[in-house]
Design a protein around this motif. Structure first.
Motif, PDB file in Angstrom:
ATOM      1  N   GLY A 110      19.912 190.039  27.761  1.00 43.17           N
ATOM      2  CA  GLY A 110      20.942 189.180  28.326  1.00 43.17           C
ATOM      3  C   GLY A 110      22.367 189.522  27.948  1.00 43.17           C
ATOM      4  N   ALA A 111      22.587 190.631  27.228  1.00 45.02           N
ATOM      5  CA  ALA A 111      23.948 191.021  26.866  1.00 45.02           C
ATOM      6  C   ALA A 111      24.724 191.447  28.113  1.00 45.02           C
ATOM      7  N   ALA A 112      26.005 191.090  28.139  1.00 47.50           N
ATOM      8  CA  ALA A 112      26.860 191.456  29.270  1.00 47.50           C
ATOM      9  C   ALA A 112      27.618 192.740  28.997  1.00 47.50           C
ATOM     10  N   GLY A 113      27.562 193.224  27.760  1.00 53.27           N
ATOM     11  CA  GLY A 113      28.272 194.451  27.434  1.00 53.27           C
ATOM     12  C   GLY A 113      27.733 195.077  26.167  1.00 53.27           C
ATOM     13  N   TYR A 114      28.060 196.360  25.976  1.00 53.59           N
ATOM     14  CA  TYR A 114      27.577 197.100  24.806  1.00 53.59           C
ATOM     15  C   TYR A 114      28.667 198.079  24.409  1.00 53.59           C
ATOM     16  N   LEU A 115      29.346 197.781  23.309  1.00 55.66           N
ATOM     17  CA  LEU A 115      30.426 198.623  22.805  1.00 55.66           C
ATOM     18  C   LEU A 115      30.081 199.162  21.427  1.00 55.66           C
ATOM     19  N   LEU A 116      30.659 200.327  21.100  1.00 48.76           N
ATOM     20  CA  LEU A 116      30.499 200.897  19.771  1.00 48.76           C
ATOM     21  C   LEU A 116      31.685 200.505  18.900  1.00 48.76           C
ATOM     22  N   LYS A 117      31.447 200.383  17.603  1.00 44.07           N
ATOM     23  CA  LYS A 117      32.513 199.982  16.686  1.00 44.07           C
ATOM     24  C   LYS A 117      33.590 201.053  16.546  1.00 44.07           C
ATOM     25  N   THR A 118      33.329 202.232  17.092  1.00 40.24           N
ATOM     26  CA  THR A 118      34.346 203.285  17.082  1.00 40.24           C
ATOM     27  C   THR A 118      35.404 203.066  18.166  1.00 40.24           C
ATOM     28  N   CYS A 119      35.202 202.072  19.020  1.00 34.86           N
ATOM     29  CA  CYS A 119      36.172 201.818  20.080  1.00 34.86           C
ATOM     30  C   CYS A 119      37.504 201.366  19.467  1.00 34.86           C
ATOM     31  N   VAL A 120      38.589 201.615  20.160  1.00 34.76           N
ATOM     32  CA  VAL A 120      39.896 201.198  19.660  1.00 34.76           C
ATOM     33  C   VAL A 120      40.088 199.712  19.929  1.00 34.76           C
ATOM     34  N   ARG A 121      41.041 199.128  19.204  1.00 33.09           N
ATOM     35  CA  ARG A 121      41.269 197.684  19.276  1.00 33.09           C
ATOM     36  C   ARG A 121      41.537 197.214  20.705  1.00 33.09           C
ATOM     37  N   GLY A 122      42.334 197.998  21.447  1.00 38.46           N
ATOM     38  CA  GLY A 122      42.656 197.620  22.823  1.00 38.46           C
ATOM     39  C   GLY A 122      41.426 197.555  23.710  1.00 38.46           C
ATOM     40  N   GLU A 123      40.492 198.484  23.487  1.00 42.08           N
ATOM     41  CA  GLU A 123      39.259 198.480  24.270  1.00 42.08           C
ATOM     42  C   GLU A 123      38.455 197.211  24.009  1.00 42.08           C
ATOM     43  N   LEU A 124      38.421 196.780  22.743  1.00 39.81           N
ATOM     44  CA  LEU A 124      37.638 195.602  22.384  1.00 39.81           C
ATOM     45  C   LEU A 124      38.222 194.340  23.007  1.00 39.81           C
ATOM     46  N   VAL A 125      39.520 194.154  22.896  1.00 39.31           N
ATOM     47  CA  VAL A 125      40.101 192.935  23.467  1.00 39.31           C
ATOM     48  C   VAL A 125      39.983 192.940  24.988  1.00 39.31           C
ATOM     49  N   ASP A 126      40.137 194.114  25.606  1.00 42.49           N
ATOM     50  CA  ASP A 126      39.957 194.205  27.058  1.00 42.49           C
ATOM     51  C   ASP A 126      38.517 193.879  27.442  1.00 42.49           C
ATOM     52  N   ALA A 127      37.562 194.339  26.615  1.00 44.32           N
ATOM     53  CA  ALA A 127      36.149 194.071  26.893  1.00 44.32           C
ATOM     54  C   ALA A 127      35.840 192.586  26.769  1.00 44.32           C
ATOM     55  N   ILE A 128      36.418 191.927  25.772  1.00 45.77           N
ATOM     56  CA  ILE A 128      36.211 190.484  25.621  1.00 45.77           C
ATOM     57  C   ILE A 128      36.710 189.759  26.861  1.00 45.77           C
ATOM     58  N   ARG A 129      37.894 190.137  27.339  1.00 43.65           N
ATOM     59  CA  ARG A 129      38.436 189.510  28.547  1.00 43.65           C
ATOM     60  C   ARG A 129      37.556 189.788  29.762  1.00 43.65           C
ATOM     61  N   ALA A 130      37.058 191.014  29.853  1.00 42.47           N
ATOM     62  CA  ALA A 130      36.218 191.383  30.988  1.00 42.47           C
ATOM     63  C   ALA A 130      34.912 190.595  31.000  1.00 42.47           C
ATOM     64  N   VAL A 131      34.248 190.522  29.837  1.00 45.12           N
ATOM     65  CA  VAL A 131      32.990 189.773  29.743  1.00 45.12           C
ATOM     66  C   VAL A 131      33.236 188.291  30.020  1.00 45.12           C
ATOM     67  N   HIS A 132      34.346 187.772  29.522  1.00 46.64           N
ATOM     68  CA  HIS A 132      34.676 186.363  29.768  1.00 46.64           C
ATOM     69  C   HIS A 132      34.856 186.085  31.259  1.00 46.64           C
ATOM     70  N   SER A 133      35.372 187.082  31.987  1.00 46.42           N
ATOM     71  CA  SER A 133      35.603 186.900  33.422  1.00 46.42           C
ATOM     72  C   SER A 133      34.363 187.175  34.261  1.00 46.42           C
ATOM     73  N   GLY A 134      33.253 187.535  33.583  1.00 46.27           N
ATOM     74  CA  GLY A 134      32.002 187.722  34.302  1.00 46.27           C
ATOM     75  C   GLY A 134      31.641 189.159  34.598  1.00 46.27           C
ATOM     76  N   ARG A 135      32.404 190.107  34.092  1.00 43.84           N
ATOM     77  CA  ARG A 135      32.103 191.516  34.333  1.00 43.84           C
ATOM     78  C   ARG A 135      31.256 192.101  33.203  1.00 43.84           C
ATOM     79  N   ARG A 136      30.657 193.264  33.471  1.00 45.56           N
ATOM     80  CA  ARG A 136      29.889 193.984  32.463  1.00 45.56           C
ATOM     81  C   ARG A 136      30.728 195.128  31.904  1.00 45.56           C
ATOM     82  N   VAL A 137      30.543 195.407  30.609  1.00 46.79           N
ATOM     83  CA  VAL A 137      31.284 196.478  29.954  1.00 46.79           C
ATOM     84  C   VAL A 137      30.319 197.294  29.105  1.00 46.79           C
ATOM     85  N   VAL A 138      30.314 198.611  29.301  1.00 43.96           N
ATOM     86  CA  VAL A 138      29.461 199.506  28.509  1.00 43.96           C
ATOM     87  C   VAL A 138      30.287 200.714  28.097  1.00 43.96           C
TER      88      VAL A 138
END
Length: 213
Positions: free
Chosen positions: A106-134
């Motif tokens: 049921g996860a909406a996204g899967y990110l690695l901890k090596t991602c940069v800070r901007g990628e993480l905050v963008d991913a949070i916004r994307a998942v919140h809006s209903g999109r998937r992020v990998v």
């Protein structure tokens, strides 16, 4: 148990990770975002489910490998409470098998901890809006192995025992099978993982997430 309606305002984030420094770092990052706030934290899967029920977050950041209940088990548990729960995995484990398990849970996204800070905050916004992020590397691995024959539960159990250093005879005794059956199943495992020996099989299985690292 029903979850209270989410209030309007900043994206409410629950952080689940067994490393306090990781939780602190993410919390500090969220504090610098005008549209986000941390509403809870947990160090394992069981705590995550309880924290989700208590805080009703908009997005849950979830690690995969934790002591006790794993992140994937927690994802399934949270989604059984709320089918609308939005969960973003943030992990060090790049294995496509782990990613597939998380997405199926049921996860909406899967990110690695090596991602940069901007990628993480963008991913949070994307998942919140209903999109998937990998993560791109995860997406590549998923595509690369999409047509592979999956390992069976028995084959995975055999691989774990191989990783523990057990001989074919010991594995056969442990699983109440014949040595010939173990040899046949190892042959199948080698073909599915595209390897030629036990050591390489364990290495690839750990890298992809078939067995624990």
């Amino acid at each position: 148990m029903s979850i209270a309606p989410k209030p309007a305002g900043p994206i409410r984030v629950l952080i689940v990770d067994d490393h306090p420094m990781v939780r602190d770092g993410i919390s500090e990052m969220l504090a610098r975002q005008s549209d986000m706030e941390m509403v809870g934290e947990a160090s394992d899967g069981a705590e995550a489910i309880a924290a989700f029920q208590a805080a009703a977050p908009d997005v849950t950041l979830m690690d995969v490998q934790m002591p006790g209940m794993s992140g994937i088990e927690a994802i399934a548990g949270i989604r059984s409470i709320s089918g609308e729960a939005r969960i973003l995995v943030l992990t060090t484990y790049a294995g496509d098998v782990n990613a597939l398990r998380a997405i199926r849970a049921g996860a909406a996204g899967y990110l690695l901890k090596t991602c940069v800070r901007g990628e993480l905050v963008d991913a949070i916004r994307a998942v919140h809006s209903g999109r998937r992020v990998v993560s791109p590397e995860i997406a590549h691995a998923l595509a690369e192995h999409a047509l592979d024959d999956p390992l069976t539960e028995r084959e995975t159990a055999i691989l774990r025992l191989v990783a523990d250093g057990r001989s074919n005879k010991e594995i056969a005794r442990h699983l109440a099978l014949s040595v010939d059956s173990i040899k046949a199943q190892l042959k199948s495992i080698f073909a599915k993982l595209d390897v030629h020996d036990r050591t390489h099989a364990v290495t690839i299985a750990r890298r992809r997430g078939h067995i624990e690292p």
